[in-house]
Design an enzyme around this catalytic site. Structure first.
Site, PDB file in Angstrom:
ATOM      1  N   ALA A   1      -9.827 -11.167   3.175  1.00  0.00           N
ATOM      2  CA  ALA A   1     -10.175  -9.825   2.704  1.00  0.00           C
ATOM      3  C   ALA A   1     -10.021  -9.719   1.193  1.00  0.00           C
ATOM      4  O   ALA A   1     -10.808  -9.047   0.521  1.00  0.00           O
ATOM      5  CB  ALA A   1      -9.300  -8.783   3.402  1.00  0.00           C
TER       6      ALA A   1
ATOM      7  N   CYS B   1      -8.527 -34.933  16.218  1.00  0.00           N
ATOM      8  CA  CYS B   1      -7.913 -35.734  17.274  1.00  0.00           C
ATOM      9  C   CYS B   1      -6.395 -35.583  17.296  1.00  0.00           C
ATOM     10  O   CYS B   1      -5.775 -35.707  18.345  1.00  0.00           O
ATOM     11  CB  CYS B   1      -8.316 -37.198  17.150  1.00  0.00           C
TER      12      CYS B   1
ATOM     13  N   GLY C   1       0.799  -1.221   0.000  1.00  0.00           N
ATOM     14  CA  GLY C   1       0.000   0.000   0.000  1.00  0.00           C
ATOM     15  C   GLY C   1       0.831   1.270   0.000  1.00  0.00           C
ATOM     16  O   GLY C   1       0.555   2.208  -0.740  1.00  0.00           O
TER      17      GLY C   1
END
Lengths: 566, 766
Positions: B129, B181, B37
């Site tokens: 997302a 398990c 970003g």
């Protein structure tokens, strides 16, 4: 500097002596997981020089300052223009206009990481080449972007071979770059090939263990947990013994070769199952190819033995290690049945279907053998008086199947490259070669001062640029230059040349932010690979191999989004 | 504009003035202000984009600073979006960056909101997302550029509804999974113990109350044929956490009385988990016939340094216990006070005693937080030292009990936190590629402004497209590329043309439509029948009820090929099921919910209602629930149907569909998750950019290959990830989802536990 150390000691060594990890470790956490503290230490002690302060070089520097490069000097004698201010994120906007580009960029870059030393040098590189030759050679790496041909030639000649030179050229959406070094050694190449388990040449303890298992009478659960290497060794040994009875003792080390033989061999493994669903045997069947894939020394490693012959006295630690390896490959008493042609055994095993208990048993066998072979190797080292610590030896042996010694080329060999070689490249790598020629041509033109008027630095208005030289004329000049790089009879490939020369003529030195961002990442990445000596940077090939026509240039075309190596 | 003369000269020269001008009219959404970003924001601003919305839910951490170059040490703990926007805005005052400190999955970021953008750029680090944004963009028909990085590897992919495949067209590799398990009673590897501490124990002690007795996971395991007795035992074990939970929530530090010490949550938890629970397990003799039984740990003996792990008959266990116990003599010297202060060095493996002390201190600090603040629950967060300490200590103690090798905190952080190595270089390359693909998208898509007659300048360099003028009628996506950065020194970049949508994709092949409504007044029937055109009496402007399936609306009869195939006439009243996400609201035999309001069904704003044709003839219709416009008269109908109604699309039957079995997995989901078969091999090859030799593979091999070159998301990076069939049983969606977010999917059966495959991405081979 140590070439490498194991991650555990490596990553602890840069921490404070107590308490939670220090701020530095936390800051660099995500990259330490990639190149560990050994890589980080190398980065932090590296010194690089960058010329000049363009958007592209600033992007490259940004990506070196963030991870914590030791020192950089940015050399540029120009002042900031409006075009620079709009193009270079690390300038202080309009406030920078009229000030020295180098100083303004350094100021911006330094804000990111106060652990890095950054210096602006506002001289012209020509000046430094004349009066400061010694100083230029103090750098580990010099990066030059869109520098003209004549300066590059001088600079490259001065630096070769001790300081590595990285040459970057870009125009609009096109770019190429190359790294110039004589030889580059990589121990931690991080390649994905795993070392051999030596199924076909099992070491004594493994063979003995495999043959000792009472397959028919042992507990059925244990039977279903025999690791596949043990099954394979057993099956192969039984196969060999049977063949020996039929065809005589000389056949004792063979492996199934024909398709039919291999099919029968796989059926033999299947027949060893005591229940229909024993997954370990299924895995063994799937891995049966390991029986007839001979354990050999990878050809690249073998070639290195010629580069560092075991007889020669070893000048560096690395060549000492390689010649030790070479001796080991000739005589390994720890593996009496197969004393030559092997690299030291690595103790690590891949995952396999087995119980923890059986797995650990096998692991112990491998560890013990690998320890023995390491002692043999160390014996060779000490005889040759190679002084090296254990951690380095471990790291070297762990990677011995994948060590790389790369060959680079001197700048003059690829600027632009031998005529015949280029002609060949034009037919095999047409697009890459066309791009390379166009960028080499503009570099030549830049040296002839033909396009200096096109640089966006002359005046704030720059109205002059289109008047002086229109695109078509520049294209013609480029074509003439490119033709001079080729043998007389060779034509430029029409379509590809039109694209490459068109793009270069359209934007001979415009630094597009996207291209700069891309190149900034790619070039910085290669620089980091060179500095850390981890991972494999682009190269002209294997240093030990003589037959290679690679130029070692990475060509980037962001119009069509591809990269290629010329 | 106040821009200095020449400011945009470089970009204009290269992009051409037409395209460059369009940049400033294009609204861009950047999702994520992290590694990618920050780089992206910078490159966007420099290239000439001026209207940017930047959304991120995270705050700045110190470990971000090695690559997220818009942040400084003084910014640590501040919101990423706001800080990044401020830093990037200062570069160019003409750029408007609107930061949002929020979660992209929040309901306010609905279809209408997405439609407001010209292009969406993903800069996210988690698969969940990324899939969400993909779906929203497909629904809103906004072009999306997808991206991800992991270490030196990275990927960029432009996605346009109907023109290219979408993010979900190729099933994502399922993260490493283990049978219940294995995690809960028979671990055999360090990762089993780490998953147990992080996903199970953390929740039992510090999670929500209702989770404590939660049994659906065990129900499921039982249904899947795992050991019944074992599950009964686990059930008991899960229910007996109440005393420990109570002690945690009433914890007061500094109390010295013995009564309080008996109520020490750490000690209580230890006794239960590492002593009595293990003792109980040992009582199940059958389980340990062919397995090494665990050894209960003794709190006091470990503290006093006298505890010896006695594991007879096993060399390996002895070796391991020696290792775990090896340094305990070192601790024997110190008195109790100093022993409490274990010196942590991240990369060192802790001794048994050190782990115990770390367990104590971490339980105490976590208890403090629950008992003294408003915080109700604490979840694992790799950057939360207390939770990381807890998971490290608890998993190592469990490992010791089971004779499994211990792990250092550094290693546990990576394994539990799904840490992906990240560096500036890769992010810079990716950001450059994202903007290039965004430019390609803009060039391809119809201009929103009257375009000049000149061809867009930058394309002149490409002969294939130099003559193509981007006209509204013919969007030309030929320049879009799906790009990978790879480790091959000879081919740093692999770039392939984008593939067509997968005809079986359950995201981009669906038909999307929007119904605006007052959710308290609108029933599910209003929406479903309204959208399908099956209007009943009280509904609005359709002509009469359609009882026999003959629609009177011409549009309804169209199908894509204009074929006369009567059977598949979309207007017929088909047997349908209705879902909201994974929740089934209606099926052919159960329509009680139809007359309930959306509100009462808890279907909120921005939610999708999926209408699935049980026979699989139509593509699923996804109805997005929107808000009524403010101007909507209160006396009018409480809902507005889309006009025209969505066109039902006949499903292209490329290969047999997964047969729809009533009541078990929703067909929509099974379609979405279906693994590509050989028929799709070619597609997958193209996506992966591998050599297209089209070898025949079975489903398993397919998944394995997908793993070799995974989408790069937060949990794609599991070191020992292995293939599992992505078709999941979702009988317990809530739990499953939460575990999925943890990078873990519980398996359908025990059969796959012993499969070993190669690592996905080799980060380093230490």
């Amino acid at each position: 500097m140590n070439d490498s150390q194991p991650i555990e000691t490596a990553t602890t060594s840069i921490q404070m002596s107590s308490g939670a990890p220090d701020a530095k470790t936390r800051r660099y956490d995500r990259q330490l997981r990639l190149w560990a503290a050994s890589g980080q230490a190398a980065l932090e002690s590296a010194r690089i020089l960058v010329i000049p302060a363009t958007a592209t070089t600033t992007s490259i520097l940004k990506n070196l300052v963030l991870p914590g490069l030791g020192h950089f000097t940015l050399m540029d004698d120009k002042v900031v223009t409006g075009a620079d201010a709009g193009n270079n994120f690390f300038l202080d906007g309009f406030k920078s206009i009229g000030k020295f580009r180098a100083q303004e960029v350094v100021n911006g870059l330094m804000e990111m990481n106060d652990g890095v030393e950054g210096v602006a040098d506002v001289r012209n590189i020509r000046e430094a080449l004349e009066i400061d030759k010694g100083w230029l050679k103090t750098f580990d790496i010099v990066v030059a972007h869109n520098v003209d041909s004549v300066i590059l030639d001088d600079l490259a000649a001065l630096l070769w071979p001790d300081t590595h030179l990285v040459v970057v050229n870009s125009a609009g959406f096109l770019a190429d770059f190359s790294i110039h070094y004589r030889e580059h050694q990589v121990i931690e190449s991080h390649v994905e090939t795993s070392p051999s388990l030596r199924i076909d040449q099992a070491f004594p303890a493994l063979l003995e263990y495999a043959m000792s298992l009472p397959l028919d009478t042992m507990d059925i659960t244990d039977h279903a947990h025999i690791p596949y290497p043990v099954i394979l060794v057993r099956a192969l040994e039984e196969w060999r013994r049977e063949r020996e009875q039929v065809s005589g003792p000389s056949s004792g080390k063979g492996v199934p070769r024909t398709t039919a033989e291999r099919k029968v061999f796989k059926e033999r493994i299947r027949a060893m199952m005591r229940k229909f669903d024993e997954e370990n045997f299924e895995e063994a069947e799937a891995q049966a190819f390991k029986c007839w894939t001979p354990t050999v020394i990878p050809s690249e490693v073998r070639e290195l033995f010629n580069l560092h012959p075991s007889s020669a006295s070893s000048s560096t630690t690395f060549s000492g290690l390689v010649s030790g390896l070479s001796q080991f490959s000739q005589n390994n008493p720890a593996s009496p049945q197969y004393p030559s042609g092997l690299l030291p055994l690595t103790p690590s095993l891949p995952d396999m279907k087995s119980s923890t208990e059986e797995y650990v048993k096998l692991q112990k066998l491998f560890r013990a053998q690998s320890e023995k072979e390491k002692q043999v190797f160390k014996e060779y080292l000490s005889r040759a008086q190679v002084d090296v610590n254990d951690a380095t030896i471990d790291q070297f042996l762990k990677n011995s199947h994948a060590i790389k010694v790369l060959k680079g080329r001197e700048w003059k060999e690829i600027n632009p490259g031998a005529k015949e070689l280029l002609a060949g490249k034009l037919s095999t790598h047409t697009k890459e070669a066309a791009t390379h020629l166009a960028l080499a041509a503009i570099r030549k033109l830049r040296a002839k001062s033909v396009i200096s008027s096109l640089e966006y630095v002359s005046s704030p208005n720059d109205t002059a640029m289109t008047d002086i030289l229109d695109k078509d004329k520049l294209k013609d000049l480029l074509t003439a230059e490119a033709k001079s790089f080729l043998p007389p009879a060779v034509e430029l490939p029409e379509a590809e040349w039109l694209v490459a020369s068109g793009e270069v003529a359209r934007a001979p030195s415009a630094d597009l932010p996207t291209t700069a961002a891309f190149l900034g990442g790619l070039v910085a990445q290669e620089v980091i690979k060179m500095i850390t000596k981890q991972y494999i940077p682009i190269s002209a090939g294997n240093a030990a191999s003589s037959t290679n026509d690679q130029l070692g240039i990475c060509v980037v075309d962001l119009v069509e989004t591809w990269t290629g190596i010329l | 504009m106040s821009t200095a003369v020449g400011r945009t000269k470089h970009a204009e020269a290269i992009l051409g003035s037409e395209l460059h001008t369009r940049l400033s009219f294009t609204k861009v959404l950047v999702v994520g202000a992290g590694g990618i970003g920050c780089e992206l924001l910078k490159t966007l601003v420099l290239t000439g984009f001026t209207q940017i919305t930047l959304l991120d839910l995270d705050t700045i951490d110190l470990s971000n600073l090695n690559r997220q170059f818009l942040f400084r040490t003084k910014d640590v703990k501040k919101p990423k979006s706001i800080t990044a926007a401020r830093a990037a805005s200062s570069f160019n005052p003409n750029v408007k960056i609107s930061p949002i400190f929020g979660n992209i999955k929040d309901e306010e970021y609905d279809i209408d909101w997405f439609k407001g953008f010209g292009v969406v750029l993903n800069a996210l680090d988690n698969l969940d997302a990324r899939r969400h944004v993909n779906r929203m963009c497909m629904a809103a028909e906004v072009p999306l550029v997808e991206s991800g990085t992991a270490g030196y590897l990275g990927q960029v992919q432009p996605l346009v509804k109907d023109a290219t495949e979408c993010f979900d067209c190729i099933p994502k590799p399922t993260p490493k999974s283990f049978p219940v398990c294995t995690i809960r009673s028979t671990p055999s590897q360090p990762i089993h113990c780490i998953v147990w501490s992080k996903s199970y124990l953390m929740g039992q002690l510090f999670g929500r109350d209702e989770d404590a007795g939660e049994t659906s996971e065990l129900d499921e395991a039982e249904n899947n044929g795992e050991n019944v007795e074992e599950i009964a035992n686990l059930r008991k074990e899960a229910q007996s956490f109440s005393r420990v939970r109570a002690a945690i929530r009433s914890y007061t530090p500094n109390s010295t009385s013995t009564a309080d010490q008996d109520n020490d949550p750490a000690k209580l938890a230890f006794q239960k988990i590492f002593s009595s629970d293990i003792q109980n397990l040992l009582n199940m003799g059958d389980m340990w016939k062919h397995r090494e039984p665990p050894v209960p740990l003794d709190y006091n003996q470990i503290i006093s340094g006298t505890f010896i792990l006695d594991r007879q008959g096993s060399n390996k266990a002895k070796e391991e216990s020696n290792r775990v116990n090896g340094a305990s003599s070192l601790n024997g010297t110190g008195n109790k006070k100093t022993a409490e202060k274990v010196v942590m060095k991240d990369q060192r493996k802790l001794t048994l005693k050190e782990n115990l002390v770390l367990f104590n201190t971490s339980v105490q600090s976590l208890s403090m937080r629950l008992s003294t603040s408003q915080v109700q629950t604490i979840e694992f967060d790799k950057d939360d030292e207390d939770t990381l300490d807890f998971v490290t200590a608890a998993s190592n103690l469990r490992s010791a009990a089971y004779g499994i090798e211990g792990k250092s905190k550094w290693e546990v952080k990576e394994m539990a936190g799904n840490i992906i190595p990240a560096i500036a270089t890769t992010n810079a390359i990716i950001a450059g590629l994202i903007v290039l693909q965004a430019l390609n998208l803009l060039r391809a898509s119809p201009s929103t402004r009257p375009s000049s007659s000149e061809p867009v300048n930058a394309t002149t360099a490409a002969p294939s497209s130099s003559s193509t003028v981007a006209s509204p009628a013919s969007a030309d996506y030929s320049l879009l590329r799906n790009v990978h950065i790879q480790l091959k020194p000879s081919v740093p970049l692999s770039s392939v043309t984008c593939s067509s949508p997968n005809p079986n994709c359950g995201v981009c092949r669906d038909v999307y439509t929007l119904v605006r409504c007052d959710r308290t007044q609108t029933t599910l029937r209003d929406v479903v029948q309204g959208v399908l055109g099956w209007t009943s009496g009280q509904s609005q402007n359709r002509e009469g009820a359609i009882e026999n399936g003959q629609s009177q609306n011409g549009n309804r009869n169209e199908n894509e090929n204009g074929s006369n195939d009567d059977d598949d006439d979309g207007s017929e009243r088909k047997e349908i099921s209705v879902y909201e996400d994974k929740r089934i609201l209606v099926d052919p035999d159960w329509d009680d919910n139809l007359d309930r309001t959306l509100d009462s069904l808890n279907v909120g704003r921005g939610k999708f209602i999926s209408i699935v044709d049980e026979e699989g003839d139509w593509e699923t219709v996804q109805v997005v629930i929107g808000e009524l416009p403010a101007s909507h008269p209160s006396t009018a109908s409480p809902y507005i149907l889309p006009s025209p109604l969505p066109k039902l699309v006949k499903r292209k039957k490329i290969k047999p569909l997964v047969p729809s079995v009533p009541s078990t997995p929703p067909p929509r989901l099974s379609l979405k998750r279906s693994l590509p078969t050989d028929a799709d091999d070619g597609d997958v090859m193209i996506i992966d950019g591998h050599n297209g030799n089209g070898r025949t593979r079975d489903g398993d091999g397919e998944g394995q290959r997908a793993l070799k070159k995974p989408r790069l998301g937060a949990y794609d990076n599991q070191r020992d990830a292995k293939t599992t069939t992505p078709t999941m049983d979702l009988t317990s969606p809530g739990k499953r989802k939460r575990l999925e977010e943890d990078g873990l999917v519980l398996m359908d059966g025990p059969g796959e536990v012993d499969e070993f495959e190669e690592d996905v991405i080799v980060i380093d081979d230490d």
